[in-house]
Design an enzyme around this catalytic site. Structure first.
Site, mmCIF file in Angstrom:
data_model
loop_
_atom_site.group_PDB
_atom_site.id
_atom_site.type_symbol
_atom_site.label_atom_id
_atom_site.label_comp_id
_atom_site.label_asym_id
_atom_site.label_seq_id
_atom_site.Cartn_x
_atom_site.Cartn_y
_atom_site.Cartn_z
ATOM 1 N N VAL A 1 2.893 -5.944 -2.028
ATOM 2 C CA VAL A 1 3.731 -5.735 -3.216
ATOM 3 C C VAL A 1 5.204 -5.615 -2.826
ATOM 4 O O VAL A 1 6.084 -6.168 -3.500
ATOM 5 C CB VAL A 1 3.252 -4.488 -4.009
ATOM 6 C CG1 VAL A 1 4.208 -4.198 -5.160
ATOM 7 C CG2 VAL A 1 1.836 -4.703 -4.543
ATOM 8 N N TYR B 1 -10.152 7.297 0.112
ATOM 9 C CA TYR B 1 -8.948 6.566 -0.313
ATOM 10 C C TYR B 1 -8.642 6.835 -1.786
ATOM 11 O O TYR B 1 -7.523 7.232 -2.148
ATOM 12 C CB TYR B 1 -9.142 5.068 -0.056
ATOM 13 C CG TYR B 1 -8.126 4.171 -0.748
ATOM 14 C CD1 TYR B 1 -6.818 4.090 -0.282
ATOM 15 C CD2 TYR B 1 -8.482 3.409 -1.858
ATOM 16 C CE1 TYR B 1 -5.890 3.272 -0.920
ATOM 17 C CE2 TYR B 1 -7.566 2.587 -2.494
ATOM 18 C CZ TYR B 1 -6.269 2.523 -2.025
ATOM 19 O OH TYR B 1 -5.355 1.716 -2.663
HETATM 20 N N1 LIG Z 1 -4.524 -3.962 -1.714
HETATM 21 C C1 LIG Z 1 -5.268 -3.750 -2.795
HETATM 22 O O1 LIG Z 1 -6.252 -4.449 -3.066
HETATM 23 C C2 LIG Z 1 -4.907 -2.659 -3.749
HETATM 24 C C3 LIG Z 1 -3.761 -1.911 -3.565
HETATM 25 N N2 LIG Z 1 -3.413 -0.929 -4.454
HETATM 26 C C4 LIG Z 1 -2.200 -0.150 -4.267
HETATM 27 O O2 LIG Z 1 -1.101 -1.038 -4.367
HETATM 28 C C5 LIG Z 1 -0.026 -0.570 -3.560
HETATM 29 C C6 LIG Z 1 0.494 -1.679 -2.698
HETATM 30 O O3 LIG Z 1 -0.572 -2.130 -1.882
HETATM 31 P P1 LIG Z 1 -0.426 -3.393 -0.912
HETATM 32 O O4 LIG Z 1 0.937 -3.974 -1.050
HETATM 33 O O5 LIG Z 1 -1.628 -4.225 -1.094
HETATM 34 O O6 LIG Z 1 -0.551 -2.631 0.488
HETATM 35 P P2 LIG Z 1 -0.312 -3.173 1.970
HETATM 36 O O7 LIG Z 1 -1.391 -2.567 2.788
HETATM 37 O O8 LIG Z 1 -0.080 -4.632 1.976
HETATM 38 O O9 LIG Z 1 1.067 -2.472 2.317
HETATM 39 C C7 LIG Z 1 1.182 -1.109 2.491
HETATM 40 C C8 LIG Z 1 2.586 -0.805 2.991
HETATM 41 O O10 LIG Z 1 2.654 0.579 3.270
HETATM 42 C C9 LIG Z 1 3.295 0.744 4.501
HETATM 43 N N3 LIG Z 1 2.844 1.962 5.141
HETATM 44 C C10 LIG Z 1 1.589 2.269 5.521
HETATM 45 N N4 LIG Z 1 1.584 3.460 6.146
HETATM 46 C C11 LIG Z 1 2.866 3.909 6.144
HETATM 47 C C12 LIG Z 1 3.509 5.064 6.652
HETATM 48 N N5 LIG Z 1 2.832 6.015 7.314
HETATM 49 N N6 LIG Z 1 4.840 5.201 6.465
HETATM 50 C C13 LIG Z 1 5.531 4.250 5.833
HETATM 51 N N7 LIG Z 1 4.990 3.130 5.337
HETATM 52 C C14 LIG Z 1 3.669 2.957 5.496
HETATM 53 C C15 LIG Z 1 2.927 -0.474 5.324
HETATM 54 O O11 LIG Z 1 3.853 -0.687 6.351
HETATM 55 C C16 LIG Z 1 2.965 -1.557 4.263
HETATM 56 O O12 LIG Z 1 4.271 -2.050 4.121
HETATM 57 C C17 LIG Z 1 -0.574 0.640 -2.804
HETATM 58 O O13 LIG Z 1 -0.154 1.799 -3.476
HETATM 59 C C18 LIG Z 1 -2.070 0.491 -2.908
HETATM 60 O O14 LIG Z 1 -2.701 1.751 -2.853
HETATM 61 C C19 LIG Z 1 -4.163 -0.691 -5.578
HETATM 62 C C20 LIG Z 1 -5.316 -1.394 -5.811
HETATM 63 C C21 LIG Z 1 -5.795 -2.413 -4.907
#
Ligand SMILES: NC(=O)C1=CN([C@@H]2O[C@H](COP(=O)(O)OP(=O)(O)OC[C@H]3O[C@@H](n4cnc5c(N)ncnc54)[C@H](O)[C@@H]3O)[C@@H](O)[C@H]2O)C=CC1
Length: 283
Positions: free
Chosen positions: A13, A122
């Site tokens: 995102v 989670y």
């Molecule tokens: N991926 C999925 O299928 C779904 C995601 N979500 C939610 O959508 C949002 C975005 O998810 P995505 O972009 O898919 O996630 P992603 O896994 O692609 O990205 C997560 C980001 O968080 C950062 N991150 C992780 N641990 C960190 C830390 N300790 N300190 C700083 N940054 C940290 C990573 O570097 C990465 O940029 C999240 O809130 C997730 O919970 C909700 C439903 C489904």
């Protein structure tokens, strides 16, 4: 969007937010570590932004079962601290959350005010984050989404395309249902919501947003193979045939009428998003 501060920089995102709002400030892990919630709050107070979006999270669903304390810090304590800092500055805060806050029972799409009941760590940590944000007292919104995909990071579309090139047959779970959601559409929805919240300080709350139409993982996989021109056959299996450390909800369908009513944001057709992602991956 100038004045916008985004936590996250390389995630699915966050990458799409960067494309749509190149003027915003993005704090990657090196600039803001979410395992240090007070540092995240301090970053907001130092930047003095006009709005904050948190696109960073602990998203490793299975690993969260054994790393629960870290997931709790990143998914709950950090966004709550961010929301308090945004409240102190009087600027809107938007958090992205998940269908995993629900227990997956039934077949009816979940409404925002339905009872939650996460099946795993989670979902529980994300739900705690929602509660911490609501308690912070400022102007906030939580966007619950599902089955996120894009050309970046780890996601189902990329896994299916990789395996679909290597194998003749894939067995994919057919009894979990939900809406695949392009990260680009989530980013656009976040920006629309923030713009609207800045104009109307009373606006906010929890909203559901997922791609349409709802499908199963197996149904999604078949469409991915077709779109990518792969001949790999997809065979339906049930959740019990594919055990994972964390339990997954069977019903992840989200009722997305409230975001349409309050923000004019419609459910995107994920087929269109998939076409763009497949094209981008093949380039
Ligand atoms: N991926 C999925 O299928 C779904 C995601 N979500 C939610 O959508 C949002 C975005 O998810 P995505 O972009 O898919 O996630 P992603 O896994 O692609 O990205 C997560 C980001 O968080 C950062 N991150 C992780 N641990 C960190 C830390 N300790 N300190 C700083 N940054 C940290 C990573 O570097 C990465 O940029 C999240 O809130 C997730 O919970 C909700 C439903 C489904």
């Amino acid at each position: 969007m100038t004045g916008l501060l985004v936590f996250g920089s390389t995630g699915q995102v966050a990458t799409e937010l960067r494309r749509l709002a190149p003027d915003a400030s993005f704090l990657g892990r090196e600039a803001a570590e979410l395992s240090d919630p007070e540092a995240c709050a301090a970053a907001i107070l130092a930047h003095r932004p006009e709005a904050v979006i948190n696109a960073a999270a602990y998203t490793a669903v299975d690993r969260a079962e054994s790393e629960t304390e870290l997931a709790q810090c990143i998914n709950s304590l950090a966004p709550a601290a961010m929301a308090r800092a945004a409240a102190e500055l009087g600027v809107p805060f938007l958090q992205i959350s998940t269908d995993y806050v629900f227990d997956g029972s039934g077949e009816r799409p979940w409404r925002e005010d339905d009872a939650t009941g996460p099946l795993g760590a989670y979902g529980a940590t994300k739900l705690d984050g929602e509660r911490g944000i609501a308690e912070a007292g400022g102007q906030w919104a939580v966007l619950r989404t599902s089955w996120v995909f894009s050309a970046h990071g780890a996601n189902f579309v990329k896994t299916m395309m990789r395996l679909g090139k290597e194998r003749d047959e894939l067995r994919v779970v057919a009894d979990q249902h939900g809406g695949p959601t392009p990260a680009a559409d989530i980013a656009a929805a976040c920006l629309d919501m923030i713009r609207s919240m800045r104009k109307q300080p009373g606006k906010g709350g929890i909203y559901h947003f997922s791609g349409a139409p709802d499908t199963s993982w197996a149904g999604f996989a078949r469409t991915i193979m077709k779109q990518a021109g792969l001949s790999c056959r997809v065979t339906d299996i049930s959740t019990s045939d594919y055990p994972t450390p964390a339990r997954r909800p069977g019903n992840s369908r989200l009722d997305c009428r409230a975001i349409m009513r309050d923000f004019g944001i419609a459910r995107p057709d994920w087929h269109a998003g998939l076409e763009k992602v497949v094209t981008e991956l093949e380039q």
